[in-house]
Write an enzyme that holds these catalytic residues in place. Sequence first.
Site, PDB file in Angstrom:
ATOM      1  N   ASP A  21       1.124  -1.063   0.161  1.00 22.14           N
ATOM      2  CA  ASP A  21      -0.239  -0.051   0.137  1.00 22.14           C
ATOM      3  C   ASP A  21       0.843   1.005   0.017  1.00 22.14           C
ATOM      4  O   ASP A  21       1.879   1.480   0.889  1.00 22.14           O
ATOM      5  CB  ASP A  21      -1.001   0.014   1.620  1.00 22.14           C
ATOM      6  CG  ASP A  21      -1.340   1.054   1.099  1.00 22.14           C
ATOM      7  OD1 ASP A  21      -1.745   1.726   2.191  1.00 22.14           O
ATOM      8  OD2 ASP A  21      -1.826   2.528   1.097  1.00 22.14           O
ATOM      9  N   ASP A  25      -3.835   3.591   2.850  1.00 20.23           N
ATOM     10  CA  ASP A  25      -5.569   3.652   3.019  1.00 20.23           C
ATOM     11  C   ASP A  25      -5.450   2.200   3.325  1.00 20.23           C
ATOM     12  O   ASP A  25      -6.709   2.250   3.706  1.00 20.23           O
ATOM     13  CB  ASP A  25      -5.979   3.774   2.010  1.00 20.23           C
ATOM     14  CG  ASP A  25      -5.977   2.919   0.335  1.00 20.23           C
ATOM     15  OD1 ASP A  25      -6.691   2.590  -0.409  1.00 20.23           O
ATOM     16  OD2 ASP A  25      -5.026   2.077   0.723  1.00 20.23           O
ATOM     17  N   ASP A  98      -6.461 -11.532 -14.019  1.00 21.62           N
ATOM     18  CA  ASP A  98      -7.162 -12.947 -14.139  1.00 21.62           C
ATOM     19  C   ASP A  98      -8.833 -12.708 -14.526  1.00 21.62           C
ATOM     20  O   ASP A  98      -9.504 -10.807 -14.952  1.00 21.62           O
ATOM     21  CB  ASP A  98      -8.116 -12.762 -12.050  1.00 21.62           C
ATOM     22  CG  ASP A  98      -8.314 -14.288 -11.351  1.00 21.62           C
ATOM     23  OD1 ASP A  98      -7.651 -13.949 -10.726  1.00 21.62           O
ATOM     24  OD2 ASP A  98      -8.959 -14.626 -11.895  1.00 21.62           O
ATOM     25  N   ASP A 199     -10.746 -17.429 -14.210  1.00 21.80           N
ATOM     26  CA  ASP A 199     -11.618 -17.902 -12.825  1.00 21.80           C
ATOM     27  C   ASP A 199     -12.877 -18.351 -13.317  1.00 21.80           C
ATOM     28  O   ASP A 199     -13.692 -18.521 -14.182  1.00 21.80           O
ATOM     29  CB  ASP A 199     -12.221 -16.907 -12.118  1.00 21.80           C
ATOM     30  CG  ASP A 199     -12.626 -16.814 -10.437  1.00 21.80           C
ATOM     31  OD1 ASP A 199     -12.013 -17.214  -9.711  1.00 21.80           O
ATOM     32  OD2 ASP A 199     -14.068 -17.002 -10.640  1.00 21.80           O
ATOM     33  N   GLU A 268      -8.609 -21.661 -14.186  1.00 22.00           N
ATOM     34  CA  GLU A 268      -8.623 -22.312 -12.448  1.00 22.00           C
ATOM     35  C   GLU A 268     -10.186 -24.309 -12.643  1.00 22.00           C
ATOM     36  O   GLU A 268     -11.270 -23.067 -13.537  1.00 22.00           O
ATOM     37  CB  GLU A 268      -9.117 -21.208 -11.996  1.00 22.00           C
ATOM     38  CG  GLU A 268      -9.164 -21.573 -10.593  1.00 22.00           C
ATOM     39  CD  GLU A 268     -10.309 -21.492  -9.389  1.00 22.00           C
ATOM     40  OE1 GLU A 268     -11.049 -20.309 -10.012  1.00 22.00           O
ATOM     41  OE2 GLU A 268      -9.960 -21.882  -8.796  1.00 22.00           O
ATOM     42  N   HIS A 340      -4.596 -17.515  -3.743  1.00 24.46           N
ATOM     43  CA  HIS A 340      -5.240 -16.593  -2.217  1.00 24.46           C
ATOM     44  C   HIS A 340      -6.077 -17.602  -1.643  1.00 24.46           C
ATOM     45  O   HIS A 340      -7.116 -17.254  -0.606  1.00 24.46           O
ATOM     46  CB  HIS A 340      -5.962 -15.989  -2.955  1.00 24.46           C
ATOM     47  CG  HIS A 340      -6.988 -15.422  -4.038  1.00 24.46           C
ATOM     48  ND1 HIS A 340      -6.262 -16.479  -5.455  1.00 24.46           N
ATOM     49  CD2 HIS A 340      -7.905 -15.637  -4.080  1.00 24.46           C
ATOM     50  CE1 HIS A 340      -7.208 -16.704  -5.920  1.00 24.46           C
ATOM     51  NE2 HIS A 340      -8.599 -16.234  -5.768  1.00 24.46           N
ATOM     52  N   ASP A 341      -6.464 -18.794  -2.474  1.00 32.27           N
ATOM     53  CA  ASP A 341      -7.703 -19.744  -1.514  1.00 32.27           C
ATOM     54  C   ASP A 341      -7.000 -20.510  -0.515  1.00 32.27           C
ATOM     55  O   ASP A 341      -7.915 -21.054  -0.249  1.00 32.27           O
ATOM     56  CB  ASP A 341      -9.121 -20.001  -2.636  1.00 32.27           C
ATOM     57  CG  ASP A 341      -9.668 -18.773  -3.734  1.00 32.27           C
ATOM     58  OD1 ASP A 341      -9.777 -19.254  -5.432  1.00 32.27           O
ATOM     59  OD2 ASP A 341      -9.566 -17.946  -3.638  1.00 32.27           O
TER      60      ASP A 341
HETATM   61  O1  TEU Z   1     -12.673 -19.515  -6.319  1.00 28.89           O
HETATM   62  C1  TEU Z   1     -13.117 -20.907  -7.235  1.00 28.89           C
HETATM   63  C2  TEU Z   1     -13.555 -22.235  -6.188  1.00 28.89           C
HETATM   64  O2  TEU Z   1     -13.489 -23.264  -6.741  1.00 28.89           O
HETATM   65  C3  TEU Z   1     -13.031 -21.255  -4.706  1.00 28.89           C
HETATM   66  O3  TEU Z   1     -14.083 -20.291  -4.713  1.00 28.89           O
HETATM   67  C4  TEU Z   1     -12.968 -23.159  -3.904  1.00 28.89           C
HETATM   68  O4  TEU Z   1     -14.900 -23.780  -3.607  1.00 28.89           O
HETATM   69  C5  TEU Z   1     -13.088 -22.551  -2.844  1.00 28.89           C
HETATM   70  O5  TEU Z   1     -11.485 -21.157  -2.726  1.00 28.89           O
HETATM   71  C6  TEU Z   1     -12.642 -23.805  -1.996  1.00 28.89           C
HETATM   72  O6  TEU Z   1     -12.349 -22.966  -0.785  1.00 28.89           O
HETATM   73  C7  TEU Z   1     -12.542 -18.928  -7.381  1.00 28.89           C
HETATM   74  C8  TEU Z   1     -11.467 -17.284  -7.421  1.00 28.89           C
HETATM   75  O7  TEU Z   1      -9.935 -18.154  -6.896  1.00 28.89           O
HETATM   76  C9  TEU Z   1     -12.089 -17.739  -5.497  1.00 28.89           C
HETATM   77  O8  TEU Z   1     -11.351 -16.315  -5.213  1.00 28.89           O
HETATM   78  C10 TEU Z   1     -13.415 -16.619  -5.495  1.00 28.89           C
HETATM   79  O9  TEU Z   1     -13.868 -16.202  -4.117  1.00 28.89           O
HETATM   80  C11 TEU Z   1     -14.711 -17.682  -6.305  1.00 28.89           C
HETATM   81  O10 TEU Z   1     -13.425 -18.307  -7.447  1.00 28.89           O
HETATM   82  C12 TEU Z   1     -15.181 -17.452  -7.246  1.00 28.89           C
HETATM   83  O11 TEU Z   1     -15.192 -15.941  -8.213  1.00 28.89           O
HETATM   84 CA    CA Z   2      -3.344   1.791  -1.115  1.00 25.76          CA
END
Ligand code: TEU
Ligand code: CA
Length: 582
Positions: A21, A25, A98, A199, A268, A340-341
């Site tokens: 950042d 913010d 993305d 995605d 994905e 990130h998931d």
């Molecule tokens: O993730 C799709 C997805 O399958 C994930 O949400 C997964 O089911 C879940 O994280 C398992 O815990 C994509 C993106 O990477 C995710 O960040 C989004 O929330 C989702 O699609 C909807 O766009």
């Molecule tokens: Ca910022």
Amino acid sequence: MKRKWWHDKVAYQIYPKSFLDTNGDGIGDLKGIISKLDYLKELGIDIIWLSPVYESPFVDQGYDISDYYKIAEQFGTMDDFDILVAEMKKRGMHLIMDLVVNHCSDKHEWFQKALADPDGPYAGYFYFREGKDGKAPSNYRSYFGGSAWTKVPGTNKYYLHTFAKEQPDLNWENPVVRKKIYEMINWWLDKGIDGFRMDVITQVSKTVDKNGKLPGEDGCEIEDYPVGEEGYSSPFPWCSDGPRIDEFLAEMRREVFEGREGYMNVGEAPGITPARNEHVTDPKNGELDMLFLFDHVGIDQEGSKWNTVPFEVKNLRARLADQQEAVKNAGWASLFFCNHDQPRVVSRWGNDTDRESRELSAKAFGMLLHMHRGTPYIYEGEELGMTNAHFTTLEQYRDLESINGYRQRVEEAKCQSAESMMAALALIGRDNARTPMQWDASRYAGFTAPDAATEPWIGVNPNHVEINAAEEFDDPGSVYSFYKKLIAMRHNNATIATGEWNLVAADSEQVYSFTRTSGDDTILVIVNLTDRTAQVPAEVAQLLEDGVGESQVLLSTYDAAHSVKSVARGELARWEGVVIQL
Ligand code: TEU
Ligand code: CA
């Protein structure tokens, strides 16, 4: 197999909200990314996957897009974006964005127009369906819990959202929708980006019957699916890998990418099998270049995501071996543990309880992944050995999947206890990957200025005082330095980049080993993926019966001398991994 430019490259995922950042913010921004391009270049990064930076209400942290042609003001301006593209080109780096087109935000103008006229053309951009007896058309669950259907105000219609109700699914059966999406993709490519991470792209074709009806709808010829523990059925059987996936992906390739040079697309693909990966990524089918498969990151969950089970080496090995075997002759693999998931692998399957355990286990998983055949994806902070957040209260979480999950399972369906759910969140909640990147030991880890007017949008991990880029950058023994070596090995060693992968000792409880060969060049990788001493499996020992000299040790999670002794003794120390030139 025809060589592609990405076959010996390494990708790095930036989650912009948590990266850096620069305007105080508390939210990461594009200027922050630009300021760290040299850090990434120094690490050896070739490709950046940038999580969404488009205009969004941020219900799902930007995976709910309200304008595909605008940069969210929280991240900066289109000028900032154009500078990022130019600065990356100067450094010979490739940018993939993305692409979130399985759904859009309910604030997108298409959906707003559909709500305004539920029988008009824009309703056909989505799945608007008649309710049944005053209820939803069917009893399917969204991935974020609750019903996958929400009522269209003032009507007896409902709209489908396989994710949050603020993320209405786009109806890809409608050729106008596909055409508008292809136009948008072309617009971004014309701005100089190199491709996309797409995605849940393998969910854009839903299984509908010949009249376009979805399972569970009145008169649908497809049978309904069993109801789960929260009172809903999983939508997965009819919304994943539907009948027109190959057709749509091939059409997109033709309409958009054919004739362009140097692009790369990774899709994905939760739930897609290794065999389907081979088909989709085989260049002769003209669909996608790579997919992210998820069976290997599902090995510690049973049924519900929040029902966790212990990690076992043999389960990870079985899943990765399937993925490697499927693309031996055609197609290509992506390689990841973190994104990130997903929670941080060092906390999830390694040992983050003290510095030595954390560094050793982070290196062991890094070596395991990067020595496989495919394109590795490093998630921001993984190169530092960053750990899970270890949050203890629900208020610390930001992710709707986690917060909804707690409400539904603990408070509504009452099918999981509060302590069990909090433990599951701490182990595999998505926010574990979303705490601010740890640049230095200052108050907010250098993510934002120590005197910033606003706190970071999510808590900074207190362990940033010892785990941070500044601390690790010049330390030859750090996780950062180890990742730098892994990346350099892929760049400089063709056997590691594209050599054939073969499993060795498929039944060891603790040690994951395999060879990489090209021509008469063979490299042996053996990794003890446990916190305790392990015997070198007999099959591996056979390959080493002539002994191993230090000059043959290309990399060790300890050091060459230590691993030469370990191999001679036939015993690997905890988290000991070694790459040996045979
Ligand atoms: O993730 C799709 C997805 O399958 C994930 O949400 C997964 O089911 C879940 O994280 C398992 O815990 C994509 C993106 O990477 C995710 O960040 C989004 O929330 C989702 O699609 C909807 O766009
Ligand atoms: Ca910022």
